[in-house]
Design a protein around this motif. Structure first.
Motif, short mmCIF file in Angstrom:
data_model
loop_
_atom_site.label_atom_id
_atom_site.label_comp_id
_atom_site.label_asym_id
_atom_site.label_seq_id
_atom_site.Cartn_x
_atom_site.Cartn_y
_atom_site.Cartn_z
N LYS A 60 0.83 -1.20 0.00
CA LYS A 60 0.00 0.00 0.00
C LYS A 60 0.87 1.26 0.00
N GLY A 61 2.04 1.15 0.60
CA GLY A 61 2.96 2.28 0.65
C GLY A 61 3.99 2.27 -0.47
N LYS A 62 3.73 1.50 -1.53
CA LYS A 62 4.60 1.42 -2.71
C LYS A 62 5.97 0.81 -2.39
N ALA A 63 6.05 0.02 -1.33
CA ALA A 63 7.32 -0.59 -0.95
C ALA A 63 7.16 -2.10 -0.75
N GLY A 64 6.26 -2.69 -1.52
CA GLY A 64 6.00 -4.12 -1.37
C GLY A 64 7.01 -4.99 -2.10
N PRO A 65 6.84 -6.30 -2.03
CA PRO A 65 7.74 -7.23 -2.71
C PRO A 65 7.81 -6.96 -4.21
N MET A 66 9.00 -7.14 -4.77
CA MET A 66 9.17 -6.90 -6.21
C MET A 66 10.25 -7.80 -6.79
N ILE A 67 10.20 -7.97 -8.09
CA ILE A 67 11.17 -8.79 -8.80
C ILE A 67 12.33 -7.91 -9.25
N PHE A 68 13.53 -8.26 -8.81
CA PHE A 68 14.72 -7.53 -9.25
C PHE A 68 15.35 -8.17 -10.47
N ALA A 69 15.22 -9.48 -10.59
CA ALA A 69 15.78 -10.21 -11.74
C ALA A 69 14.84 -11.35 -12.09
N GLY A 70 14.53 -11.49 -13.38
CA GLY A 70 13.59 -12.50 -13.82
C GLY A 70 12.23 -11.89 -14.11
N THR A 71 11.25 -12.73 -14.41
CA THR A 71 9.88 -12.29 -14.68
C THR A 71 8.91 -13.18 -13.91
N GLU A 72 7.67 -12.74 -13.79
CA GLU A 72 6.66 -13.51 -13.08
C GLU A 72 6.44 -14.88 -13.71
N HIS A 73 6.69 -14.98 -15.02
CA HIS A 73 6.42 -16.24 -15.73
C HIS A 73 7.59 -17.23 -15.63
#
Length: 317
Positions: A213-226
């Motif tokens: 909600k605060g724009k600091a959630g989990p994210m992918i640094f390398a790779g893709t969701e697929h």
């Protein structure tokens, strides 16, 4: 709850969640005892005797009588001088804060941050990196961290707390161990098949929901969701701070497909991409909050009021 009992509970929980296991921690403490006994008398006086009981040099009671009763504490990710003043102001407005509890260390515990990094070699070994290689990779990084923190004003927050009469305590590796073990068990249970599913697992935890909600959630640094996740290794949650970026080559050779961590620098991201490892960053403050919450839940059960501050996302389990 007495301060000494609160501290003992924290150390106990940290050891129970230690990646090395209880036996590994006991061996560490035995090595420290031998090191102390072999020191000349002139150097023994400078040895921190608490190192013989608490394996985490970055987790200590900085200020306070052990018999002090703690009915209310203010907890935060970083308790700096400004948070000390905030606690004093809150007391003026009717709170009765007895203890300041920080995640990130202060004082001697901050200066000793590099001393807890050895555990990262053990974690890497558990995921298939030969221990001699893991220790070799960590050696230079540990020295780098020691030099980086040596000129810092270590005692600033502690001095402020002393002047205003607060007890002050830090639980860095203790609560990092808690989130590490929580994550390891979570991903062993969930067994995500893609990087997108790794993110989905994280997004079920309240700290990561709030961070998003605060724009600091989990994210992918390398790779893709697929991308297929392969062997998932939540390895960068404890051990002081992040390891050397060159470890990604060793992890790839050990068969790791996806690394999950709290945070990572640009060099880490580039190495992960280079060696075809998916890198998922759960979030720093949110991951630290998760570890702190596991400890705070246990403290709260003993009747202590918890006042969250300084980036701590409070959630109970």
């Amino acid at each position: 709850m007495k301060l000494k009992d609160l501290y003992a509970l924290a150390v106990k929980m940290g050891i129970e969640a230690d990646p090395r296991g209880k036996a590994g921690v006991e061996k560490l403490l035995e090595r420290r005892k031998k090191e102390y006994e072999e020191l000349p008398k002139s150097k023994q006086k400078d040895f921190d005797l608490e190192d013989l009981n608490n394996p985490y040099t970055d987790s200590r009671v900085f200020l306070g009588d052990g018999d002090k009763e703690v009915d209310s504490l203010m907890a935060g990710i970083d308790i700096n001088a400004s948070e000390v003043l905030l606690a004093d102001r809150l007391n003026q407005k009717g709170e009765s804060i007895d203890l300041l509890l920080t995640h990130h260390p202060e004082g001697a515990s901050l200066a000793a941050l590099h001393e807890v990094m050895d555990v990262q070699a053990d974690i890497m070994a558990q995921y298939g990196v030969p221990i001699n290689i893991a220790e070799g990779v960590m050696h230079d990084r540990i020295g780098e961290v020691q030099r980086r923190f040596s000129p810092v004003n270590h005692a600033q927050a502690i001095d402020a707390a002393r002047l205003l009469g607060f007890a002050f305590m830090g639980t860095h590796t203790i609560t990092d161990n808690l989130v590490h073990t929580y994550m390891k068990q979570l991903f062993e249970k969930e067994k995500p098949e893609t990087v997108g599913e790794v993110l989905a697992v994280l997004h079920k935890e309240p700290e990561y929901i709030e961070a998003t909600k605060g724009k600091a959630g989990p994210m992918i640094f390398a790779g893709t969701e697929h991308n297929r996740a392969g062997k998932v290794a939540p390895i960068e949650f404890t051990g002081g701070t992040e390891a050397s970026h060159i470890i990604y080559e060793k992890l790839a050779m050990a068969g790791i497909g996806t690394v999950i961590g709290m945070h990572a620098g640009e060099e880490h991201r580039k190495e992960a991409i280079k060696h075809h490892i998916n890198l998922v960053i759960a979030g720093h403050m949110s991951s630290d909050s998760l570890g702190m919450n596991l400890l705070l839940d246990a403290i709260e059960k003993n009747g202590v009021k918890i006042i969250p501050s300084s980036g701590l996302i409070r959630a109970t389990r």
